[in-house]
Design a protein around this motif. Structure first.
Motif, PDB file in Angstrom:
ATOM      1  N   ARG A   1     -25.624  21.556   6.767  1.00 27.28           N
ATOM      2  CA  ARG A   1     -24.737  21.050   5.566  1.00 27.28           C
ATOM      3  C   ARG A   1     -24.813  19.508   5.695  1.00 27.28           C
ATOM      4  O   ARG A   1     -25.100  18.943   4.639  1.00 27.28           O
ATOM      5  N   GLU A   2     -24.693  18.840   6.753  1.00 25.98           N
ATOM      6  CA  GLU A   2     -24.672  17.526   6.749  1.00 25.98           C
ATOM      7  C   GLU A   2     -26.140  16.941   6.264  1.00 25.98           C
ATOM      8  O   GLU A   2     -26.394  16.055   5.343  1.00 25.98           O
ATOM      9  N   ALA A   3     -27.253  17.692   6.774  1.00 27.07           N
ATOM     10  CA  ALA A   3     -28.754  17.314   6.409  1.00 27.07           C
ATOM     11  C   ALA A   3     -28.916  17.453   4.836  1.00 27.07           C
ATOM     12  O   ALA A   3     -29.356  16.817   4.245  1.00 27.07           O
ATOM     13  N   ALA A   4     -28.089  18.847   4.398  1.00 27.61           N
ATOM     14  CA  ALA A   4     -28.304  19.117   2.894  1.00 27.61           C
ATOM     15  C   ALA A   4     -27.504  17.920   2.213  1.00 27.61           C
ATOM     16  O   ALA A   4     -28.184  17.529   0.910  1.00 27.61           O
ATOM     17  N   LEU A   5     -26.301  17.486   2.512  1.00 22.93           N
ATOM     18  CA  LEU A   5     -25.473  16.408   1.914  1.00 22.93           C
ATOM     19  C   LEU A   5     -26.669  15.083   1.675  1.00 22.93           C
ATOM     20  O   LEU A   5     -26.793  14.554   0.701  1.00 22.93           O
ATOM     21  N   VAL A   6     -27.501  14.841   2.742  1.00 23.72           N
ATOM     22  CA  VAL A   6     -28.183  13.632   2.652  1.00 23.72           C
ATOM     23  C   VAL A   6     -29.507  14.067   1.793  1.00 23.72           C
ATOM     24  O   VAL A   6     -29.876  13.173   0.883  1.00 23.72           O
ATOM     25  N   GLN A   7     -29.852  15.145   1.679  1.00 26.68           N
ATOM     26  CA  GLN A   7     -31.071  15.559   0.983  1.00 26.68           C
ATOM     27  C   GLN A   7     -30.575  15.535  -0.654  1.00 26.68           C
ATOM     28  O   GLN A   7     -31.339  15.123  -1.361  1.00 26.68           O
ATOM     29  N   MET A   8     -29.319  15.877  -0.897  1.00 20.25           N
ATOM     30  CA  MET A   8     -28.774  16.058  -2.158  1.00 20.25           C
ATOM     31  C   MET A   8     -28.604  14.542  -2.605  1.00 20.25           C
ATOM     32  O   MET A   8     -28.859  14.257  -3.978  1.00 20.25           O
ATOM     33  N   HIS A   9     -28.197  13.723  -1.641  1.00 20.16           N
ATOM     34  CA  HIS A   9     -28.104  12.349  -2.261  1.00 20.16           C
ATOM     35  C   HIS A   9     -29.222  11.632  -2.714  1.00 20.16           C
ATOM     36  O   HIS A   9     -29.178  10.948  -3.713  1.00 20.16           O
ATOM     37  N   ARG A  10     -30.420  11.956  -1.904  1.00 25.83           N
ATOM     38  CA  ARG A  10     -31.600  11.232  -2.290  1.00 25.83           C
ATOM     39  C   ARG A  10     -32.118  11.959  -3.354  1.00 25.83           C
ATOM     40  O   ARG A  10     -32.706  11.018  -4.286  1.00 25.83           O
ATOM     41  N   ALA A  11     -32.085  13.211  -3.489  1.00 27.63           N
ATOM     42  CA  ALA A  11     -32.833  13.865  -4.802  1.00 27.63           C
ATOM     43  C   ALA A  11     -31.872  13.645  -5.914  1.00 27.63           C
ATOM     44  O   ALA A  11     -32.780  13.302  -7.159  1.00 27.63           O
ATOM     45  N   LEU A  12     -30.734  13.310  -6.003  1.00 28.75           N
ATOM     46  CA  LEU A  12     -29.917  12.854  -7.323  1.00 28.75           C
ATOM     47  C   LEU A  12     -30.363  11.375  -7.441  1.00 28.75           C
ATOM     48  O   LEU A  12     -30.466  11.213  -8.763  1.00 28.75           O
ATOM     49  N   GLY A  13     -30.572  10.491  -6.630  1.00 22.62           N
ATOM     50  CA  GLY A  13     -31.231   9.237  -6.729  1.00 22.62           C
ATOM     51  C   GLY A  13     -32.690   9.140  -7.469  1.00 22.62           C
ATOM     52  O   GLY A  13     -32.881   8.121  -8.035  1.00 22.62           O
TER      53      GLY A  13
ATOM     54  N   VAL B   1     -20.481  14.139  -4.103  1.00 18.10           N
ATOM     55  CA  VAL B   1     -21.348  14.536  -2.617  1.00 18.10           C
ATOM     56  C   VAL B   1     -21.076  13.667  -1.608  1.00 18.10           C
ATOM     57  O   VAL B   1     -20.841  13.921  -0.465  1.00 18.10           O
ATOM     58  N   ARG B   2     -20.698  12.365  -1.892  1.00 16.11           N
ATOM     59  CA  ARG B   2     -20.358  11.407  -0.991  1.00 16.11           C
ATOM     60  C   ARG B   2     -18.898  10.934  -0.684  1.00 16.11           C
ATOM     61  O   ARG B   2     -18.360  10.263   0.381  1.00 16.11           O
ATOM     62  N   CYS B   3     -17.932  11.898  -1.567  1.00 18.88           N
ATOM     63  CA  CYS B   3     -16.542  11.329  -1.343  1.00 18.88           C
ATOM     64  C   CYS B   3     -16.113  12.158   0.188  1.00 18.88           C
ATOM     65  O   CYS B   3     -16.673  13.318   0.394  1.00 18.88           O
ATOM     66  N   ASP B   4     -15.038  11.549   0.634  1.00 19.39           N
ATOM     67  CA  ASP B   4     -14.408  12.310   1.722  1.00 19.39           C
ATOM     68  C   ASP B   4     -14.286  13.802   1.928  1.00 19.39           C
ATOM     69  O   ASP B   4     -14.823  14.567   2.751  1.00 19.39           O
ATOM     70  N   SER B   5     -13.632  14.144   0.617  1.00 13.57           N
ATOM     71  CA  SER B   5     -13.216  15.710   0.713  1.00 13.57           C
ATOM     72  C   SER B   5     -14.224  16.564   0.622  1.00 13.57           C
ATOM     73  O   SER B   5     -14.503  17.632   1.523  1.00 13.57           O
ATOM     74  N   PHE B   6     -15.547  16.363   0.001  1.00 15.18           N
ATOM     75  CA  PHE B   6     -16.580  17.181  -0.008  1.00 15.18           C
ATOM     76  C   PHE B   6     -17.480  16.903   1.202  1.00 15.18           C
ATOM     77  O   PHE B   6     -17.765  17.942   1.742  1.00 15.18           O
ATOM     78  N   LYS B   7     -17.591  15.758   1.802  1.00 14.11           N
ATOM     79  CA  LYS B   7     -18.355  15.788   2.875  1.00 14.11           C
ATOM     80  C   LYS B   7     -17.653  16.341   4.112  1.00 14.11           C
ATOM     81  O   LYS B   7     -18.515  17.019   5.083  1.00 14.11           O
ATOM     82  N   HIS B   8     -16.271  16.421   4.136  1.00 16.93           N
ATOM     83  CA  HIS B   8     -15.873  16.936   5.239  1.00 16.93           C
ATOM     84  C   HIS B   8     -15.466  18.667   4.873  1.00 16.93           C
ATOM     85  O   HIS B   8     -14.621  19.089   5.733  1.00 16.93           O
ATOM     86  N   ALA B   9     -15.876  18.984   3.878  1.00 17.23           N
ATOM     87  CA  ALA B   9     -15.854  20.468   3.491  1.00 17.23           C
ATOM     88  C   ALA B   9     -14.356  20.643   3.242  1.00 17.23           C
ATOM     89  O   ALA B   9     -13.807  21.844   3.469  1.00 17.23           O
ATOM     90  N   ARG B  10     -13.502  19.754   2.811  1.00 20.67           N
ATOM     91  CA  ARG B  10     -11.970  20.043   2.589  1.00 20.67           C
ATOM     92  C   ARG B  10     -12.062  20.390   0.985  1.00 20.67           C
ATOM     93  O   ARG B  10     -11.848  19.683  -0.031  1.00 20.67           O
ATOM     94  N   LEU B  11     -12.316  21.827   0.841  1.00 15.35           N
ATOM     95  CA  LEU B  11     -12.672  22.215  -0.578  1.00 15.35           C
ATOM     96  C   LEU B  11     -11.617  23.101  -1.242  1.00 15.35           C
ATOM     97  O   LEU B  11     -10.818  23.795  -0.504  1.00 15.35           O
ATOM     98  N   ASP B  12     -11.372  22.835  -2.513  1.00 16.63           N
ATOM     99  CA  ASP B  12     -10.595  23.601  -3.290  1.00 16.63           C
ATOM    100  C   ASP B  12     -10.830  23.157  -4.473  1.00 16.63           C
ATOM    101  O   ASP B  12     -11.516  22.213  -4.965  1.00 16.63           O
ATOM    102  N   THR B  13     -10.165  24.092  -5.735  1.00 16.26           N
ATOM    103  CA  THR B  13     -10.507  23.875  -7.180  1.00 16.26           C
ATOM    104  C   THR B  13      -9.954  22.588  -7.503  1.00 16.26           C
ATOM    105  O   THR B  13     -10.178  22.276  -8.950  1.00 16.26           O
ATOM    106  N   ASN B  14      -8.962  21.860  -6.892  1.00 16.04           N
ATOM    107  CA  ASN B  14      -8.452  20.715  -7.324  1.00 16.04           C
ATOM    108  C   ASN B  14      -9.205  19.527  -6.726  1.00 16.04           C
ATOM    109  O   ASN B  14      -8.455  18.141  -6.962  1.00 16.04           O
ATOM    110  N   LEU B  15     -10.299  19.590  -6.319  1.00 19.11           N
ATOM    111  CA  LEU B  15     -11.025  18.556  -5.638  1.00 19.11           C
ATOM    112  C   LEU B  15     -11.281  17.260  -6.482  1.00 19.11           C
ATOM    113  O   LEU B  15     -11.131  16.290  -6.053  1.00 19.11           O
ATOM    114  N   ILE B  16     -11.571  17.665  -7.650  1.00 18.41           N
ATOM    115  CA  ILE B  16     -12.134  16.338  -8.580  1.00 18.41           C
ATOM    116  C   ILE B  16     -10.671  15.748  -8.748  1.00 18.41           C
ATOM    117  O   ILE B  16     -10.658  14.299  -8.831  1.00 18.41           O
ATOM    118  N   GLN B  17      -9.758  16.365  -9.230  1.00 17.77           N
ATOM    119  CA  GLN B  17      -8.334  15.677  -9.461  1.00 17.77           C
ATOM    120  C   GLN B  17      -7.875  15.008  -8.317  1.00 17.77           C
ATOM    121  O   GLN B  17      -7.643  13.649  -8.191  1.00 17.77           O
TER     122      GLN B  17
END
Length: 671
Positions: free
Chosen positions: A397-409, A427-443
């Motif tokens: 997952r950590e490498a996938a986050l790096v790959q996504m950041h580059r591809a979005l760029g 992709v780069r915010c703390d909650s997503f990076k550390h997989a603290r996931l829930d449907t309220n993540l954006i808020q």
């Protein structure tokens, strides 16, 4: 195997099905509306049949026309894609009656899972865990309120036939239940023709996890693991990934087996997705089953190495599943980002218009782009505003986050607003990076996702101005080939000097370039930079500022130069700034449509006294309903549209006269 299939869909998913069909040697037939006459799915298919006008109700939802197109072209089967008719039992039945194979589940399975209340009753019988709530047939308002009281607040009211976030209300207290129920039923009735609802306990900070299942006509049923789809806005998925991170394997395996039991309970055949609402401790409750291929199916393909569309075709042709459960395993981690024409900073307002410049990341075994859009295409009000799906894979997952950041760029869109920078911030915010996931993540991460500094800085402004200078010099060389212009930087006894003025957010940025032996000296805002470089390819410049070498992508239109930097799109006006009195809305007493759309409600009449923020009418665009509110107290003097009217962006909707509030009148005057 089939020799020819018809694809009853459009855009990205139609192109996706065509790609696999070609791999298998299957001929394809596309269908198209007026708006899609020049679309990619039409060009890529072997044949294409016109089925009607641009609105989906007059084309892609016309069952008879699609059936006739299949029969006329000799297609043996129809792939419905997702959306439109993909979960329509009448369409599946029409295929069956006309001797066409519906590449999807049996009619009985669609019916069983089509209504939330019915499907939950079946799941309860099959032992699949359900969210505590009432899923019965009694729709009496007082009875439903009593059920909600028994469950305990907060509760969710859901339309039984609903989907995509429509027909859903969160109720925080008993006092709000009846009004929320009436609102939910009204929306369900207009959207789905069915106002039945169910009431469930609202799971606080839940994860949204779904399991991909597949079954054939020979009694085999497998799962292809799960996807986490927790990152959502307005109940619409934004980012998906597989497998689900930071979840105990025993909990995941329990969900996977429950999904298989759900599929077996309705004698399922083909591709299906069983969705679960999941507590933070991993306790999962059945939510619904989608009886079709999902938008996010590529992440499952990336971690399993399987082509799910090929599986669909083989199962529909009567073959057994290509793999059994023990032959399936997870390899690495995959993420999918949905690239939309929308403006997150403006409450995700859809962006309508033509894409003037489009650059996709280079595709490889690690990066995949699923799309039906090319440069020059137009995003209209008629269909979903998704431009593409960007999918990446990496060993973890950590490498996938790096790959996504580059591809979005490396994903560049110009001509209309888009959510690329917003996705990169997720992709780069703390909650997503550390997989603290829930449907309220954006808020929860609102501060990081929406309150960000202007990305342009002195070096970036100088770089944009330098690219503009290079473009002007290049144009000069092309148009004037005399000896005096062949070296445009040459001057007799003086240093060549150029001035480039850019404008950003009404602020002029003036950069003065002086030619030197090595390149240029750039002066901007009291700072000096040594800069050199070249336009090494179309829409890309290789630059060096002082000792820093870097590449910068850009696009240039009549009055704009746009640079793409670190997933950000930074625009500069390079033309004469035009000032228009009409742009000053300080004394405007009308309200204009913020986008093209359909008027769904008109709540006031001419002559009505209105209060500030009162909803005057509602406008629907891109499956989302927007409320048009009074900007001040006043009297409505005119209403220019009725329910059902189509409006263009900028159309004046209503007019009103401002009034003085009674509270503003001095007490002596009132006396």
């Amino acid at each position: 195997m089939f020799e020819k299939i018809l694809i009853a869909n459009r855009g990205e998913i139609a192109c996706r099905v065509i790609r696999t069909a070609k791999k298998l040697g299957i001929a394809t037939v596309a269908v198209y509306s007026d708006a899609d006459a020049k679309s990619q799915h039409v060009k890529q298919a072997d044949e294409a049949i016109y089925i009607g006008e641009s609105p989906a109700a007059q084309s892609y939802l016309q069952i008879d026309r699609i059936i006739q197109a299949a029969l006329a072209t000799g297609a043996q089967a129809i792939h419905p894609g997702y959306g439109f008719l993909s979960e329509n039992d009448q369409f599946a039945l029409a295929c069956e009656k006309n001797g066409l194979v519906f590449i999807g589940p049996p009619v009985a399975a669609i019916l069983a899972m089509g209504l939330k209340a019915t499907s939950k009753a079946l799941m309860e019988k099959a032992g699949v865990p359900l969210t505590p709530g009432y899923h019965g047939a009694n729709q009496d308002a007082d009875f439903l309120k009593q059920q909600a009281n028994n469950i305990g607040y907060p509760v969710l009211i859901k339309a039984s036939a609903g989907g995509g976030g429509k027909g859903m209300r969160l109720v925080e207290s008993e006092q709000d239940f009846l009004s929320s129920l009436a609102s939910c039923k009204s929306e369900a009735r207009s959207s789905f023709g069915n106002d039945d609802v169910l009431v469930e306990r609202y799971v606080v900070n839940p994860r949204h996890i779904e399991v991909q299942v597949f079954a054939d006509t020979h009694g085999n049923c497998v799962h292809l693991f799960e996807r986490d789809c927790s990152v959502q806005r307005r109940h619409q998925k934004v980012l998906e990934e597989a497998p689900a991170p930071l979840m105990a394997e025993v909990k995941l395996e329990s969900m996977r087996q429950a999904a298989i039991e759900a599929a077996r309970a309705v004698k399922y055949v083909g591709a299906g997705t069983v969705e679960f609402i999941v507590e933070q401790d991993g306790t999962a409750y059945f939510m619904e089953m989608n009886t079709r291929l999902q938008v996010e199916h590529p992440v499952t393909e990336m971690i399993t190495g399987q082509d799910l569309v090929e599986w669909q075709l083989r199962v529909a042709a009567g073959e057994t599943l290509p793999k059994q459960q023990h032959e399936l395993s997870i390899h690495g981690h995959a993420l999918e980002a949905r690239i939309y024409a929308e403006e997150p900073e403006k409450d995700f307002l859809p962006a309508i218009g033509q894409i003037s410049y489009l650059h996709y990341p280079e595709q490889s075994q690690f990066v995949r782009v699923d799309t039906g859009i090319v440069e020059g295409d137009e995003i209209t009000t008629f269909y979903d505003p998704m431009i593409a799906k960007l999918i990446v894979w990496a060993p973890n997952r950590e490498a996938a986050l790096v790959q996504m950041h580059r591809a979005l760029g490396e994903f560049h869109v110009e001509g209309l607003g888009n959510n690329i920078a917003f996705l990169d911030r997720i992709v780069r915010c703390d909650s997503f990076k550390h997989a603290r996931l829930d449907t309220n993540l954006i808020q929860r991460e609102q501060e990081a996702l929406f309150n960000f500094p202007n990305p342009s800085n002195a070096k970036l402004i100088v770089a944009a101005a330098f690219i503009e200078l290079l473009l002007r010099l290049q144009k000069n060389q092309t148009q004037h080939r005399s000896v005096w212009n062949s070296a445009p930087l040459w001057r007799l006894n003086i240093t060549g000097q150029y001035q480039v003025t850019l404008k950003q957010e009404e602020e002029s940025q003036q950069v003065v370039f002086s030619s030197t032996a090595q390149g240029f000296k750039a002066e901007f805002a009291g700072q000096c930079f040594e800069i050199s470089g070249e336009l090494d390819q179309a829409n890309h410049a290789a630059l060096q500022i002082d000792q820093h070498k870097f590449g910068l992508s850009f696009s240039r239109s009549t009055d704009l130069i746009t640079v793409f930097h670190n997933s950000q799109t930074i625009r500069f006006d390079v033309a004469q700034q035009k000032f228009n009195q009409e742009d000053d809305n300080s004394s405007d007493t009308g309200l204009k449509a913020p986008m093209p759309g359909l008027i769904t409600q008109v709540l006031v009449e001419a002559g009505a006294v209105v209060k500030k923020d009162q909803v005057l009418l509602t406008l629907e665009a891109m499956k989302i309903e927007y409320s048009i509110r009074a900007p001040n107290d006043g009297v409505l003097t005119a209403c220019y549209f009725q329910v059902g009217d189509q409006v263009k962006s900028g159309d004046e909707l209503v007019a009103f006269e401002l009034s003085v509030l009674a509270a503003d009148v001095p007490e002596e005057a009132e006396a």
